[in-house]
Design a protein around this motif. Sequence first.
Motif, PDB file in Angstrom:
ATOM      1  N   SER A  59     121.311  32.502  44.483  1.00  0.00           N
ATOM      2  CA  SER A  59     122.665  31.973  44.642  1.00  0.00           C
ATOM      3  C   SER A  59     122.671  30.451  44.718  1.00  0.00           C
ATOM      4  O   SER A  59     123.586  29.798  44.205  1.00  0.00           O
ATOM      5  CB  SER A  59     123.323  32.568  45.900  1.00  0.00           C
ATOM      6  N   SER A  87     132.390  34.221  41.143  1.00  0.00           N
ATOM      7  CA  SER A  87     133.028  35.481  41.520  1.00  0.00           C
ATOM      8  C   SER A  87     132.842  36.536  40.439  1.00  0.00           C
ATOM      9  O   SER A  87     132.576  37.710  40.738  1.00  0.00           O
ATOM     10  CB  SER A  87     134.521  35.251  41.772  1.00  0.00           C
ATOM     11  N   LYS A  90     129.422  38.020  40.652  1.00  0.00           N
ATOM     12  CA  LYS A  90     129.256  38.925  41.789  1.00  0.00           C
ATOM     13  C   LYS A  90     130.007  40.241  41.617  1.00  0.00           C
ATOM     14  O   LYS A  90     129.808  41.167  42.426  1.00  0.00           O
ATOM     15  CB  LYS A  90     129.722  38.240  43.072  1.00  0.00           C
ATOM     16  N   ASN A  91     130.870  40.323  40.612  1.00  0.00           N
ATOM     17  CA  ASN A  91     131.715  41.506  40.462  1.00  0.00           C
ATOM     18  C   ASN A  91     131.591  42.152  39.082  1.00  0.00           C
ATOM     19  O   ASN A  91     132.548  42.738  38.571  1.00  0.00           O
ATOM     20  CB  ASN A  91     133.173  41.132  40.736  1.00  0.00           C
ATOM     21  N   SER A 120     122.762  41.977  48.318  1.00  0.00           N
ATOM     22  CA  SER A 120     124.201  42.224  48.477  1.00  0.00           C
ATOM     23  C   SER A 120     124.904  42.332  47.134  1.00  0.00           C
ATOM     24  O   SER A 120     125.850  43.124  46.981  1.00  0.00           O
ATOM     25  CB  SER A 120     124.832  41.109  49.320  1.00  0.00           C
ATOM     26  N   VAL A 121     124.462  41.571  46.143  1.00  0.00           N
ATOM     27  CA  VAL A 121     125.052  41.671  44.806  1.00  0.00           C
ATOM     28  C   VAL A 121     124.705  43.023  44.184  1.00  0.00           C
ATOM     29  O   VAL A 121     125.554  43.676  43.571  1.00  0.00           O
ATOM     30  CB  VAL A 121     124.581  40.506  43.912  1.00  0.00           C
TER      31      VAL A 121
END
Length: 224
Positions: A59, A87, A90-91, A120-121
């Motif tokens: 990151s 964003s 990450k999505n 977490s990703v």
Amino acid sequence: MSTPDVIVFDVNETLSDMSPLGEAFAAAGAPEHLAGTWFAGILRDGFAIAAAGGNAAFSEIAQDSLVRLLAESGDAVDDAAAGPIISALKNLGVHPDVVPGVEALRRVAELVTLSNGSASVAEGLLERSGLRGHFTELLSVDDAPAWKPARSAYAYASSETGHPADRMLLVAVHPWDIHGARRAGLRTAWINRTGAQYPGYFSPPDLEAADLVELAGQLTDGTA
């Protein structure tokens, strides 16, 4: 090839479909092709830090390099453009073959991930696709001595899962990941969705498949 005890998945590009990143760059007023430049640069700099004996967070490199890349792309790009692109990263969603492929492969062996990105990703990606429950562990090189393809990254996965390297199968779209895993003693499966030619200077994969569904078939019908 005998059935592995653990199947270790790379995450970025192997599971995640990164094509929407081009649209995110275009929405920011930057050329779509910069998405590929950005991701390749993240990997290059992460590998360089690992080769020098360090371990920086994905990151951190992604954010810093994106801001500089956008600044170099022209005056039409606003300073705030980096946020929506991060964003989007990450999505992301998964490739079409991932859901049926993972559902088939979970009947073959224990499934884990090993990513140069954050756990977490990976967690978000698998939750959105309904696959999180099929994975026993989500591993990240954030907790390892170095990024893949350093040998220590794969040794970390072996230690965390409690299985020897030769009972683990790494699944990845990146030949550099296949090479690193083979050198670390893992068995390997190259997912070649684009019909590319494998680089001759890297250790070859034990298996090659066009997608995860085909790989599951190879491991279950005795052709592996």
